[in-house]
Design a protein around this motif. Structure first.
Motif, short mmCIF file in Angstrom:
data_model
loop_
_atom_site.label_atom_id
_atom_site.label_comp_id
_atom_site.label_asym_id
_atom_site.label_seq_id
_atom_site.Cartn_x
_atom_site.Cartn_y
_atom_site.Cartn_z
N ARG A 120 0.87 -1.08 0.04
CA ARG A 120 0.04 0.11 0.03
C ARG A 120 1.01 1.10 -0.02
N THR A 121 0.28 2.52 -0.47
CA THR A 121 0.95 3.62 -0.60
C THR A 121 0.83 4.45 0.75
N LEU A 122 1.74 5.07 1.38
CA LEU A 122 1.33 5.72 2.61
C LEU A 122 1.91 7.21 2.34
N ALA A 123 1.23 8.09 2.86
CA ALA A 123 1.61 9.51 3.10
C ALA A 123 1.54 9.89 4.57
N VAL A 124 2.39 10.73 5.11
CA VAL A 124 2.55 11.02 6.34
C VAL A 124 2.47 12.35 6.72
N MET A 125 1.50 12.84 7.80
CA MET A 125 1.34 14.26 8.00
C MET A 125 1.37 14.47 9.48
N GLN A 126 1.45 15.18 9.99
CA GLN A 126 1.25 15.79 11.43
C GLN A 126 0.65 17.02 11.50
N VAL A 127 -0.19 16.96 12.64
CA VAL A 127 -0.88 18.35 13.14
C VAL A 127 -0.45 18.43 14.50
N SER A 128 0.06 19.52 14.81
CA SER A 128 0.32 19.80 16.28
C SER A 128 -0.23 21.26 16.78
N ALA A 129 -0.67 21.39 18.00
CA ALA A 129 -0.84 22.54 18.45
C ALA A 129 0.34 23.47 19.03
N GLY A 130 1.44 22.98 18.99
CA GLY A 130 2.61 23.84 19.04
C GLY A 130 3.59 24.12 18.13
N SER A 131 4.92 24.11 18.12
CA SER A 131 5.63 24.36 17.27
C SER A 131 5.81 23.31 16.07
N SER A 156 7.49 19.97 14.23
CA SER A 156 8.58 19.06 14.64
C SER A 156 8.22 17.78 13.57
N PHE A 157 9.46 17.34 13.12
CA PHE A 157 9.09 16.29 12.51
C PHE A 157 9.48 14.97 12.80
N ASN A 158 9.48 14.84 14.01
CA ASN A 158 9.64 13.58 14.74
C ASN A 158 8.56 12.48 14.49
N SER A 159 7.34 13.23 14.61
CA SER A 159 6.28 12.19 14.45
C SER A 159 6.17 11.65 13.11
N VAL A 160 6.30 12.50 11.95
CA VAL A 160 6.28 12.15 10.40
C VAL A 160 7.44 11.05 10.48
N ASN A 161 8.62 11.52 10.91
CA ASN A 161 9.80 10.40 10.71
C ASN A 161 9.57 9.08 11.40
N THR A 162 8.75 9.17 12.52
CA THR A 162 8.50 7.73 13.19
C THR A 162 7.56 7.09 12.33
N LEU A 163 6.47 8.01 11.84
CA LEU A 163 5.50 7.34 11.02
C LEU A 163 6.10 6.51 9.55
N ARG A 164 7.03 7.32 9.32
CA ARG A 164 7.75 6.70 8.22
C ARG A 164 8.29 5.29 8.37
N ILE A 165 9.05 5.43 9.46
CA ILE A 165 9.51 3.84 9.86
C ILE A 165 8.46 2.80 10.26
N LEU A 166 7.41 3.16 10.63
CA LEU A 166 6.41 2.32 11.10
C LEU A 166 5.58 2.01 9.65
N GLY A 167 5.59 2.74 8.67
CA GLY A 167 5.14 2.37 7.39
C GLY A 167 6.11 1.49 6.67
N ARG A 168 7.26 1.77 6.98
CA ARG A 168 8.35 0.90 6.10
C ARG A 168 8.39 -0.76 7.00
N TRP A 169 8.14 -0.71 8.17
CA TRP A 169 7.87 -1.79 9.22
C TRP A 169 6.89 -2.76 8.44
#
Length: 134
Positions: A21-32, A34-47
């Protein structure tokens, strides 16, 4: 995504329901931003053996980005999300016809008891040199 992963069977007859399947990753945050969430989602997608598109989006201070009706206001964030979705569609259209070939794995064929035909099996390319050195 977390709930999906928690309830995802590791395999279904040797085939993970997410693989290919094809995966796009996005993050919505209340603060500043940060790409930590999208980077982790990329790893999970690869897994999960998904094809993650190169583009991604992160919306900082999301409470400022929506109108009273709940619709996202025109902004560079909005444009970026549209760009990500266009790329998701493009990659899906390009990869879907080839998904079966792209997720076919020697170890899964072997585990399923599929006879390995040296003349036609893709693993023959990888093991050709090893056979000659025995």
């Amino acid at each position: 995504m977390k709930t999906q992963i928690d309830h995802l069977p590791l395999n279904m007859g040797g085939m993970r329901p997410t693989q290919g399947r094809t995966l796009a990753v996005m993050q919505v945050s209340a603060g500043s931003q940060s790409f930590n969430s999208v980077n982790t989602l990329r790893i999970l997608g690869r897994w999960m053996r998904m094809f993650t598109i190169p583009n991604q989006s992160s919306v900082a201070k999301a409470f400022n980005e929506f109108d009273e009706a709940g619709r996202m206001k025109p902004s560079s964030y909005y444009d970026r999300i549209v760009d990500v979705m266009e790329e998701l569609v493009r990659f899906t259209v390009l990869l879907r016809p080839h998904a079966a070939q792209l997720v076919d794995r020697y170890s899964e064929r072997k585990e399923a008891g599929v006879p390995i035909d040296i003349a036609t099996d893709p693993s023959a390319i990888a093991t050709a040199g090893a056979r000659g050195k025995s």
